[in-house]
Design an enzyme around this catalytic site. Sequence first.
Site, mmCIF file in Angstrom:
data_model
loop_
_atom_site.group_PDB
_atom_site.id
_atom_site.type_symbol
_atom_site.label_atom_id
_atom_site.label_comp_id
_atom_site.label_asym_id
_atom_site.label_seq_id
_atom_site.Cartn_x
_atom_site.Cartn_y
_atom_site.Cartn_z
ATOM 1 N N TYR B 93 0.976 -1.108 0.027
ATOM 2 C CA TYR B 93 0.070 0.101 0.159
ATOM 3 C C TYR B 93 0.882 1.247 0.038
ATOM 4 O O TYR B 93 0.412 2.380 -0.458
ATOM 5 C CB TYR B 93 -0.842 0.254 1.154
ATOM 6 C CG TYR B 93 -2.140 -0.915 1.111
ATOM 7 C CD1 TYR B 93 -3.115 -0.735 0.038
ATOM 8 C CD2 TYR B 93 -2.226 -2.029 1.860
ATOM 9 C CE1 TYR B 93 -4.267 -1.563 -0.298
ATOM 10 C CE2 TYR B 93 -3.652 -2.950 1.812
ATOM 11 C CZ TYR B 93 -4.363 -2.477 0.676
ATOM 12 O OH TYR B 93 -5.415 -3.168 0.472
ATOM 13 N N GLU B 186 -0.093 -27.705 14.496
ATOM 14 C CA GLU B 186 -0.703 -27.320 13.276
ATOM 15 C C GLU B 186 -2.090 -26.381 13.467
ATOM 16 O O GLU B 186 -2.170 -25.361 13.282
ATOM 17 C CB GLU B 186 -0.976 -28.269 12.053
ATOM 18 C CG GLU B 186 -1.667 -27.433 10.982
ATOM 19 C CD GLU B 186 -1.876 -28.824 9.783
ATOM 20 O OE1 GLU B 186 -1.573 -30.012 9.933
ATOM 21 O OE2 GLU B 186 -2.562 -28.393 8.747
ATOM 22 N N ASP B 238 -1.817 -32.284 11.227
ATOM 23 C CA ASP B 238 -2.703 -33.504 10.568
ATOM 24 C C ASP B 238 -2.194 -34.523 9.822
ATOM 25 O O ASP B 238 -0.900 -34.461 9.406
ATOM 26 C CB ASP B 238 -3.798 -32.690 9.683
ATOM 27 C CG ASP B 238 -4.518 -32.005 10.356
ATOM 28 O OD1 ASP B 238 -4.867 -31.938 11.560
ATOM 29 O OD2 ASP B 238 -5.084 -30.779 9.708
#
Lengths: 501, 347
Positions: B93, B186, B238
């Site tokens: 920006y 995670e 996972d």
Amino acid sequence: MEVLIMQPAFGEISVSDFFYRHRELAGFSNPSRATYMVIREAVENSLDACEEAGILPNIKVSLSYTGDELCHLRVEDNGPGVPPSEVPFAFGKFLYGSKFGVRQSRGVFGLGITMALLYSQVTSGRPARIIVSNGGDIFEVKLRIDIEKNMPLVEGKKRLANMEEWHGSIVELYFKGDYPRAEKRIMEYFKLTSIASPHAEIAFTDPAGDQHLFRRSVEKAPKQPVETLPHPHGVDAEMLRRLLKRSEGKSLLSFMVKSFQRVGYATARKFLESAGFSPHQPTSTLTNDDVLELLDAMRKYSFPPPDARCLSPIGEDALRDAIMRIFEPEFVAVCERPPSVYLGHPFIVEVAVAYGCKGIEGEIVLYRFANRVPLIYDAHSDVSMNVLRRFNWGSYLHVRPQATAVFTHICSTRIPFKTAGKECIADPPEVEREIELALKECCRRLKTHLTGRVSVEERGRRFNAYKKYLPKIAQFASELAGRKNAPNVSLILERILEGKN
Amino acid sequence: MRDVLVKLEALGESICVQLENGELPFIDIPSRTTSNIIYDKAEGRFVLGEARTRRTTSNVKHLRAFTQTVWMAYMAKRLIEEGKSTTLRDLYYMAESYGVKFKDQQESDSIIADLEALLGVPREQLRIFPEERATVYGDLTIKYNVQGYEKTTLNLTASPDGVAIGPALAGAEFQNCGAERVIMVESGGMFTRLIEERAHEKFKALLIHTAGQAPRLARQFAYRLRRELGLPVYVFTDGDPWGAHIAMVVISGSANAAHVDSIVIPDAKWIGVLPTDIEEYKLPFEKFNEKDWKRLHDLMADPRYQSPFWREQLKRFEEEGRKSEQQALSIHGLSYVTEKYLPEKFA
């Protein structure tokens, strides 16, 4: 049973009678085409008269209807004016050229204005009115043609005072015409004449009373082509016989030198010896077979190419300016080829490709000229059309050009017309080749223009990018380096603007 | 920091000199294309090869990128000098107010990566950080050394939500540590479960929530814990190819950041959910979808997965085509993970 045998009446007919019977050969095949032909012959007669006298032509043409189909044409020029005593023969007799010299001219058969008079007389029954002056008194002649005898008949002659030192000639004719159907072609004729003869100013008042003005864009009369002797490759058996007859008593050597261009004593001697003729043999002793043998030898011998001073091309600049004025294209590429030869006749091809023309619908339009005369009819089998039809635009430009006009001008001492109507040019391979080469050259020039235009745009874009970013780079880099002042980039920018970087 | 400033200054000086000589300046940037990313077996990570790309202003097409690179370097210099930091998104920006526009953040991120490669310095040293933050929870007392917090100390059990690993924490001094291991987790759900089940006490662990692929600051933080405090690092994800790769990036670094990534923890361990766990702990599973299969095959071709342990894991995935999330352990009760699963892993 009685058998009636019609005895055909064999007899000589005059030139005028021949063209009276076969006027379609000269292009007067129907009222619409005849309207165009009458105007064209009268305008060209005027252009020729002015050019021969070195005068910038001002030609006023007006056409009106006096009856259902009866048209009245008046053509006025500012030429030198034919001497009144010569008016009957200049306008009222079909002439065969008796001259042996050759040069480029608009007419081919010497029919010209006389054919217009004949058509007028045949369809209207009224005499032509011819007014001439060389600046002195004005003479008015009413003229008919004795068609059977090919002789002018003067019906009335008047002498008028000339108050304004006017010079030139006026032709007034009545004829059966059809302007509405010929209008498009006639307007095209004027437009194109203004291109082929950009030194002429022509004003045309049509039957509705509207005036169309075609201004001149060249302030100088073109250089008159020089009349030259024929080239040895440019004669046929009949011509050779006539030339020989005229030079009776001379030696063959002297005959060759005096009768042909590009033949000097050395060339003539070499040629005659190689052909097995004695240079000193008198021409009068040549048999018919000798003449044919001589002709054959001439055709086989390699003489220097014909003199092109007898030709008057429009010229690249004049052609470009005239096309710019009439068609307002974005760009015109013009190419005048060096003189070339077909069958001993010198010719020059000029081609112009006008890209982005106003008022052109469709892709590519062909306009043809021969000896400065626009060819309006019979384009389909013309040599230029043949070249154009198989021309591969893609190999010269990226795309087939749009709104493009192609102009071809062939000038020669003898245009190889296909028909007596003088509207369609045949295709000797030499002529075809020259047209193609000129067209290719135009395409190369057009391509340079098109890519040049892109690069101008691109250079601008490029410069703008540098103008925007280089000062920033200098600013950030100097702050990064801990410097007080940013390096000056104006010199680099200048070089980029000039396309050097 | 001095090193980085010297490098930035040299970059600016070289461009200035080229401009003064009337030349259109160029810079040679180590190439970040795949063909120049090479796996260094000895180091166990990806490094850049020798190839360099020349970014030159004599090519008008490079002009914008060149300006962006110089601007980015200039911004980095200011951040360092002013002791400030910023994010990737901020920079995207901010550019506009300097007349240097980026098409999108991807473009500005890529220019930052170029600058990292050019200087051989990770963006964190240029005070440029990503938006996403990992969090940490556990018995470690740190002392900040950022402006205004020089005297502040903090124990990382202060908030039950964990403490964000931002630039301040990543650079803080380690004062007291009651933990003996690091567990990188995670998912947020499992992180919260472990805190609630007091895993940090049971296993004397510092818990780091990576929220998917671990941000570089989180990996850097774990790296410091390993190097400075000698804590072993475990990765708990996972049970799918994606989870395996979270562990792998902690171990071997990321290929995308081969130009700067020296943050590798070669002895970090993937503790689960392993493909064998699905069977062993009778976890509910899902079949691989197409994306899982593709990811698995990518990993099988990856040079980092060639060790026997990893080859075995991938083979199991391939044989069974099954995956299980960390939360699947909850099928056996909320405490199962701390009562049964993890103790067996650390046994």
